[in-house]
Scaffold this motif. Structure first.
Motif, PDB file in Angstrom:
ATOM      1  N   LEU A  21       0.830  -1.197   0.000  1.00  0.00           N
ATOM      2  CA  LEU A  21       0.000   0.000   0.000  1.00  0.00           C
ATOM      3  C   LEU A  21       0.871   1.256   0.000  1.00  0.00           C
ATOM      4  CD1 LEU A  21      -2.985   0.756   0.025  1.00  0.00           C
ATOM      5  CD2 LEU A  21      -2.882   0.812   2.526  1.00  0.00           C
ATOM      6  N   ALA A  22       1.941   1.230   0.790  1.00  0.00           N
ATOM      7  CA  ALA A  22       2.860   2.376   0.802  1.00  0.00           C
ATOM      8  C   ALA A  22       3.501   2.573  -0.569  1.00  0.00           C
ATOM      9  CB  ALA A  22       3.936   2.161   1.875  1.00  0.00           C
ATOM     10  N   GLU A  23       3.814   1.483  -1.252  1.00  0.00           N
ATOM     11  CA  GLU A  23       4.384   1.582  -2.599  1.00  0.00           C
ATOM     12  C   GLU A  23       3.386   2.223  -3.562  1.00  0.00           C
ATOM     13  OE1 GLU A  23       7.307  -2.359  -2.543  1.00  0.00           O
ATOM     14  OE2 GLU A  23       5.244  -2.513  -3.292  1.00  0.00           O
ATOM     15  N   GLU A  24       2.164   1.786  -3.468  1.00  0.00           N
ATOM     16  CA  GLU A  24       1.136   2.283  -4.383  1.00  0.00           C
ATOM     17  C   GLU A  24       0.802   3.744  -4.118  1.00  0.00           C
ATOM     18  OE1 GLU A  24      -3.516   1.249  -5.485  1.00  0.00           O
ATOM     19  OE2 GLU A  24      -2.213  -0.345  -4.716  1.00  0.00           O
ATOM     20  N   LEU A  25       0.803   4.161  -2.854  1.00  0.00           N
ATOM     21  CA  LEU A  25       0.419   5.529  -2.485  1.00  0.00           C
ATOM     22  C   LEU A  25       1.593   6.503  -2.524  1.00  0.00           C
ATOM     23  CD1 LEU A  25      -1.968   4.795   0.544  1.00  0.00           C
ATOM     24  CD2 LEU A  25      -2.591   5.268  -1.833  1.00  0.00           C
ATOM     25  N   GLY A  26       2.780   6.007  -2.884  1.00  0.00           N
ATOM     26  CA  GLY A  26       3.940   6.884  -2.954  1.00  0.00           C
ATOM     27  C   GLY A  26       4.516   7.251  -1.597  1.00  0.00           C
ATOM     28  N   LEU A  27       4.296   6.414  -0.604  1.00  0.00           N
ATOM     29  CA  LEU A  27       4.776   6.671   0.755  1.00  0.00           C
ATOM     30  C   LEU A  27       5.966   5.798   1.132  1.00  0.00           C
ATOM     31  CD1 LEU A  27       1.297   6.879   2.568  1.00  0.00           C
ATOM     32  CD2 LEU A  27       2.780   8.796   1.938  1.00  0.00           C
ATOM     33  N   ILE A  28       6.427   4.976   0.196  1.00  0.00           N
ATOM     34  CA  ILE A  28       7.450   3.987   0.549  1.00  0.00           C
ATOM     35  C   ILE A  28       8.783   4.650   0.884  1.00  0.00           C
ATOM     36  CG2 ILE A  28       8.185   3.594  -1.833  1.00  0.00           C
ATOM     37  CD1 ILE A  28       7.830   0.980   1.004  1.00  0.00           C
ATOM     38  N   ASP A  29       9.147   5.759   0.230  1.00  0.00           N
ATOM     39  CA  ASP A  29      10.405   6.435   0.561  1.00  0.00           C
ATOM     40  C   ASP A  29      10.360   7.027   1.969  1.00  0.00           C
ATOM     41  OD1 ASP A  29      11.615   5.820  -1.844  1.00  0.00           O
ATOM     42  OD2 ASP A  29      10.949   7.664  -2.831  1.00  0.00           O
ATOM     43  N   GLU A  30       9.211   7.601   2.296  1.00  0.00           N
ATOM     44  CA  GLU A  30       9.054   8.165   3.636  1.00  0.00           C
ATOM     45  C   GLU A  30       9.122   7.066   4.693  1.00  0.00           C
ATOM     46  OE1 GLU A  30       5.983  11.241   5.935  1.00  0.00           O
ATOM     47  OE2 GLU A  30       5.629  10.648   3.847  1.00  0.00           O
ATOM     48  N   LEU A  31       8.479   5.944   4.423  1.00  0.00           N
ATOM     49  CA  LEU A  31       8.541   4.808   5.349  1.00  0.00           C
ATOM     50  C   LEU A  31       9.987   4.305   5.469  1.00  0.00           C
ATOM     51  CD1 LEU A  31       7.314   2.560   7.083  1.00  0.00           C
ATOM     52  CD2 LEU A  31       6.771   1.329   4.961  1.00  0.00           C
ATOM     53  N   GLY A  32      10.675   4.208   4.349  1.00  0.00           N
ATOM     54  CA  GLY A  32      12.058   3.749   4.368  1.00  0.00           C
ATOM     55  C   GLY A  32      12.949   4.640   5.202  1.00  0.00           C
ATOM     56  N   SER A  33      12.730   5.955   5.128  1.00  0.00           N
ATOM     57  CA  SER A  33      13.537   6.890   5.919  1.00  0.00           C
ATOM     58  C   SER A  33      13.315   6.690   7.411  1.00  0.00           C
ATOM     59  CB  SER A  33      13.194   8.333   5.532  1.00  0.00           C
ATOM     60  OG  SER A  33      13.532   8.596   4.186  1.00  0.00           O
ATOM     61  N   VAL A  34      12.049   6.472   7.801  1.00  0.00           N
ATOM     62  CA  VAL A  34      11.734   6.239   9.213  1.00  0.00           C
ATOM     63  C   VAL A  34      12.411   4.961   9.704  1.00  0.00           C
ATOM     64  CG1 VAL A  34       9.871   5.675  10.831  1.00  0.00           C
ATOM     65  CG2 VAL A  34       9.575   7.522   9.176  1.00  0.00           C
ATOM     66  N   MET A  35      12.341   3.895   8.890  1.00  0.00           N
ATOM     67  CA  MET A  35      12.950   2.633   9.295  1.00  0.00           C
ATOM     68  C   MET A  35      14.479   2.743   9.379  1.00  0.00           C
ATOM     69  SD  MET A  35      10.652   0.440  10.027  1.00  0.00           S
ATOM     70  CE  MET A  35       9.788   1.880  10.730  1.00  0.00           C
ATOM     71  N   LEU A  36      15.081   3.477   8.433  1.00  0.00           N
ATOM     72  CA  LEU A  36      16.534   3.644   8.457  1.00  0.00           C
ATOM     73  C   LEU A  36      16.972   4.388   9.713  1.00  0.00           C
ATOM     74  CD1 LEU A  36      19.290   3.378   7.117  1.00  0.00           C
ATOM     75  CD2 LEU A  36      18.795   5.499   5.847  1.00  0.00           C
ATOM     76  N   SER A  37      16.240   5.440  10.076  1.00  0.00           N
ATOM     77  CA  SER A  37      16.567   6.205  11.272  1.00  0.00           C
ATOM     78  C   SER A  37      16.459   5.337  12.527  1.00  0.00           C
ATOM     79  CB  SER A  37      15.638   7.415  11.378  1.00  0.00           C
ATOM     80  OG  SER A  37      15.883   8.132  12.575  1.00  0.00           O
ATOM     81  N   GLN A  38      15.373   4.538  12.608  1.00  0.00           N
ATOM     82  CA  GLN A  38      15.216   3.676  13.778  1.00  0.00           C
ATOM     83  C   GLN A  38      16.280   2.572  13.795  1.00  0.00           C
ATOM     84  OE1 GLN A  38      11.334   2.285  14.851  1.00  0.00           O
ATOM     85  NE2 GLN A  38      10.286   4.147  14.163  1.00  0.00           N
ATOM     86  N   ALA A  39      16.669   2.074  12.637  1.00  0.00           N
ATOM     87  CA  ALA A  39      17.695   1.030  12.577  1.00  0.00           C
ATOM     88  C   ALA A  39      19.035   1.559  13.090  1.00  0.00           C
ATOM     89  CB  ALA A  39      17.830   0.518  11.149  1.00  0.00           C
TER      90      ALA A  39
END
Length: 400
Positions: free
Chosen positions: A354-372
């Motif tokens: 859903l994030a891929e389809e809605l164009g939110l996947i980059d934003e999600l990726g940034s959040v995950m990278l920061s938490q990692a």
């Protein structure tokens, strides 16, 4: 006695008279076209009236079909106000070879003018109706006609008809690679193929964009077989830009019944189409009642996903990575998890596509990278040893 004739591309398309019987009018029309009475004035820019002496030998063919007792014929040309060639003529028949008087000229010109106005008005009306009902790109019925046809089934209580909602797969790829003209060509080809596949068994119309709707014209036509026919229309590739493109579609099928409105039928067919697309595209799916819950769930996730990413409801869960030979700890893998409500979590296989389809996947990726990164630093601080952390990257992120 008089009759009016309209011609198009040299063919008689309309003839009418209130004073001459139909058989005679038809015979006169055929004779006029053969003799060339109206056609002979097609290149003239003047408003002329042709007087024909039916007693003259050269008009013997017209004399044979003219009304009984006719000795002369007056031919008044009908032209379009829009400057088109000759549209036809008014034929008047009298008892002797008379030429029009001044008052006759006035009446005949007025008659020709009134018929010209009526013809132009009728053509304008037909054109407006055509433009209101026909999709200009594909020449198929448009959304308005499709919706009206479906509503008529309910008005006449004609249930049991199959309805297919058809969405072309990967049209954006063609648009991006070859331009929108190529995409338009693909849409036209899809319309032609669907129209041929359905044939006389139903109606095919463009619903909008790359979407079509097909409605079977009989309850005797099996819904599954009807959907398969629509799908089979896309079996052959199409040549665009010098290469073959494999044209495919995702199709949702539903049977009209008295438990739904026309809008709900299209909604359910669209829902089934979306599930077919999610299942891998290039297939059809029959609507199931459980699909509505899937749509409700999807809408809920769509509405809340952006806020979940931005306001701290996405968490990186760390899964340890161990060396199999001695089971020693060597690192971690950060996995995205969504806490949509307290003690309620959404699985990654739901929200990541859903994030891929809605164009939110980059934003999600940034959040995950920061938490990692934060998680790695916490582990290093606690253990006092280096620690590798891996994160998952979506193919969409790689392409972008």
């Amino acid at each position: 006695r008089a009759a009016a004739f309209l011609v198009e591309d040299g063919e008689l398309v309309t003839s009418t008279s209130t004073s001459i019987d139909a058989a005679t009018v038809e015979a006169i029309g055929a004779s006029l076209l053969a003799a060339g009475v109206p056609i002979c004035n097609a290149l003239s820019e003047e408003e002329i009236i042709v007087t024909v002496d039916l007693e003259a030998p050269e008009w013997s063919a017209l004399k044979e079909v003219a009304p009984d007792g006719a000795g002369c014929a007056w031919s008044v040309p009908i032209r379009s106000d829009r400057g088109a060639p000759l549209r036809g003529c008014i034929e008047l028949y009298g008892p002797a070879a008379l030429h029009p008087r001044d008052e006759d000229w006035t009446v005949l010109r007025l008659a020709g003018r009134l018929i010209t106005i009526a013809v132009d008005h009728a053509e304008t009306r037909e054109r407006l109706i055509h433009d209101a009902e026909i999709d200009p790109l594909t020449g198929t019925p448009n959304r308005r006609v499709v919706s009206a046809a479906l509503a008529q089934l309910f008005d006449r209580h004609e249930y049991g008809r199959a309805v297919c909602f058809i969405d072309l797969d990967r049209l954006k790829v063609v648009n991006d690679a070859l331009g929108h003209d190529a995409g338009d060509l693909l849409i036209r080809e899809a319309a032609d193929r669907l129209t041929r596949a359905v044939g006389a068994d139903g109606l095919v119309g463009r619903f909008g964009g790359d979407e079509f709707v097909a409605i079977a014209n009989s309850s005797d036509i099996d819904c599954d077989a009807f959907a398969q026919r629509c799908l089979d229309a896309f079996a052959r590739p199409i040549m665009i830009g010098g290469r073959n493109w494999h044209l495919s579609a995702s199709i949702g099928a539903v049977v009209v019944d008295d438990q739904r409105t026309p809008t709900e039928v299209l909604r359910d067919a669209d829902t089934a189409m979306y599930e077919a697309k999610r299942a891998g595209r290039a297939r059809w799916r029959r609507f199931q009642t459980s699909d509505r819950e899937l749509v409700r769930r999807r809408m809920q996730l769509e509405q809340r996903l952006g806020d979940g990413i931005r306001y701290g409801n996405m968490w990186a869960w760390f899964q340890p990575v161990v060396r199999v030979s001695d089971w020693s700890f060597v690192g971690m893998e950060a996995l995205a998890r969504w806490e949509i409500d307290p003690e309620s979590w959404v699985a990654p296989n739901e929200f990541i596509p859903l994030a891929e389809e809605l164009g939110l996947i980059d934003e999600l990726g940034s959040v995950m990278l920061s938490q990692a990164i934060d998680g790695r630093e916490a582990v290093v601080t606690a253990c006092g040893e280096p620690c590798a952390v891996s994160i998952n990257v979506s193919p969409v992120q790689v392409r972008s």
